[in-house]
Design an enzyme around this catalytic site. Structure first.
Site, short mmCIF file in Angstrom:
data_model
loop_
_atom_site.label_atom_id
_atom_site.label_comp_id
_atom_site.label_asym_id
_atom_site.label_seq_id
_atom_site.Cartn_x
_atom_site.Cartn_y
_atom_site.Cartn_z
N ASP A 137 0.83 -1.21 0.00
CA ASP A 137 0.00 0.00 0.00
C ASP A 137 0.86 1.26 0.00
OD1 ASP A 137 -2.04 1.80 0.18
OD2 ASP A 137 -2.57 1.34 2.25
N ASP A 191 -2.13 5.65 -5.47
CA ASP A 191 -2.34 4.78 -4.32
C ASP A 191 -2.56 3.34 -4.78
OD1 ASP A 191 -2.99 3.66 -1.92
OD2 ASP A 191 -4.92 4.66 -1.71
#
Length: 486
Positions: free
Chosen positions: A92, A338
């Site tokens: 992430d 992201d």
């Protein structure tokens, strides 16, 4: 998604088994993907500046880790403890903290039935089975950061240290339990340190992942209870607790090449993740756009979107608001890149204008029932004469993103419209896999998600503070790193 109300947060935290005594500050939340193919998005508090002892970048070797694709993201295997326990977590770039589920029998995930039914729940880490596992101390910089304290005495006060031990810096009590909030989830646990083993990179394609290095005293969250967070997370942000920061790569960078959806849950091929010089060297042929510095979330990666164009049409392209390339006085705006958000999110009215432009030039029949069932806003029945749902010549327009510094990025085929089912009766339903920034209340104006990053090399050049993109066949990239089995 709107921010989680304080009373709701209090109810959830009181239900969690760790009973944390000091919850991290609840910030505005990045809107999250609400469909089945996404997981909750991290919103981490901004830590105060602390002093860390770091490994010098010159002492670090390059790393190469395989990423396994599942239905809503890419998993990295963390080899933690003595003897090693292998725990798979999300990679992430939109958060800092690395955390793993802890307790083989006691780990609890609330409202995670969808994941349990699909057998995607990960294994849990057992600190009692590791001879090198230690609970971090209340006075460590990591503990101060995870509690977002303005006073470095606070975590030790919570832990029950006396004033005399605080003044003498002799209190050795453990770091108190913490709570971390996400866009749609919460995790609670304890800060732990243990040995992390990572793969060294190699120029030998057949041996790219067979050399291990040991990283002692790696800090991570040992999480016992979560709300809507079934898997752990490896944070790749710029904060002190992130994995690249603890491994000494913040002065270098990393890159990844995400395999497309069709390889999800395929054990024979993995996406390459490279950290160090190898990730950023010899990349002059790539197009780069600068990282924007966000005053609200300085540890996240922001880029500026200038325009979106649709090819092969006469319709004018939708106008992109200035908020996608600039920040306001409160630090809101910019486009967050992201890997932890599945689909790209665009603000209104840009999102609706994009839908209208596409709808005005696509002549295929709409699949309204699929839109209702899936939650996507634009689905069409596409002729599929060869029963190949992924064929390129589907007649749908291609979409190009234009970022700052004259970077034009045509999205690879399959990164915008994607088949929702297998071909039937010589047709297949394809939907636009973008979403709207619903209930926007601050933070980033848009999010560039992992689905739109498939089949392209993405380079995070942290030394020069820029991000590069290069459309790439990631199956070939996987093979070149020895990550594809024939």
């Amino acid at each position: 998604m709107a921010a989680v109300p304080n009373f709701f947060f209090a109810i959830i935290v009181s239900f969690l088994c760790f009973s944390p005594s000091h919850a991290a500050e609840l910030k505005n939340h990045i809107p999250t993907v609400i469909l089945g193919l996404s997981h909750a998005k991290a919103i981490l508090p901004t830590p105060k500046s602390t002093s860390y002892s770091k490994t010098k970048p010159s002492e670090m070797q390059d790393m190469m880790e395989p990423l396994r694709e599942i239905r809503d993201g890419y998993l990295i295997s963390l080899n933690i403890g003595t003897p090693t326990q292998v725990i798979q977590v999300y990679m992430d770039t939109g958060s800092d903290l690395t955390w793993v589920p802890c307790g083989n029998l006691s780990f609890t995930c609330i409202e995670c039935d969808d994941y349990k039914n699909s057998n995607t729940m990960a294994a849990s880490f057992s600190p009692s089975s590791s001879s090198s596992s230690l609970r971090d101390s209340c006075s460590s910089p990591s503990c101060i950061d995870i509690h977002s304290s303005d006073n470095y005495y606070d975590p030790c006060i919570i832990a029950g240290c006396s004033l005399s031990t605080l003044l003498k810096s002799t209190c050795s009590r453990p770091c108190p339990s913490f709570a971390y909030t996400y866009g749609e989830g919460i995790v609670t646990g304890i800060l732990t340190q243990d040995t992390l083993r990572v793969h060294g990179s190699s120029s030998n394609p057949s041996g790219g992942t067979n050399v291990f290095r040991e990283i002692p005293r790696f800090r991570f969250g040992c999480v016992g209870t979560t709300y809507r967070e079934p898997l752990g997370i490896a944070g790749f942000g710029k904060g002190h607790l992130s994995l690249p920061s603890q491994l000494g790569f913040l002065q270098k960078g990393f890159s990844h090449c995400f395999l497309p959806f069709k390889f999800a849950n395929n054990p024979n091929i993995s996406s390459p993740l490279v950290l160090g010089d190898q990730a950023i060297s010899s990349k002059d042929q790539m197009q780069f756009t600068p990282m924007l510095k966000c005053p609200m979330f300085p540890n996240f990666y922001y880029i500026g979107l200038e325009a979106i164009t649709l090819t092969n049409i006469n319709t004018s392209s939708p106008e992109v608001p200035v908020s996608l390339r600039e920040f306001d006085s409160n630090g809101n705006g910019g486009m967050l890149i992201d890997s932890g958000t599945t689909y790209t999110h665009l603000p209104e009215p840009l999102y609706t204008n994009l839908l209208n432009a596409l709808e005005s030039m696509i002549t295929y029949p709409r699949a309204k029932e699929v839109e209702t069932r899936s939650g996507f806003d634009l689905c069409y029945r596409i002729p599929c004469l060869n029963n190949n749902a992924l064929e390129d010549n589907d007649g749908l327009p291609s979409i190009t993103f234009h970022f700052l510094n004259n970077l034009s990025l045509p999205l690879p085929q399959g990164n915008s419209f994607y088949p929702m089912n297998a071909p039937a009766n010589a047709s297949v339903v394809k939907c636009l896999l973008f979403q709207s920034m619903d209930d926007y209340e601050g933070g980033p104006a848009g999010v560039f998600g992992s689905f739109q990053q498939q089949n392209m090399e993405v380079v995070y050049d942290l030394e020069k503070e820029r991000i590069g993109f290069q459309p790439t066949d990631c199956t070939l990239a996987a093979a070149s790193h020895g990550l594809a089995k024939v």
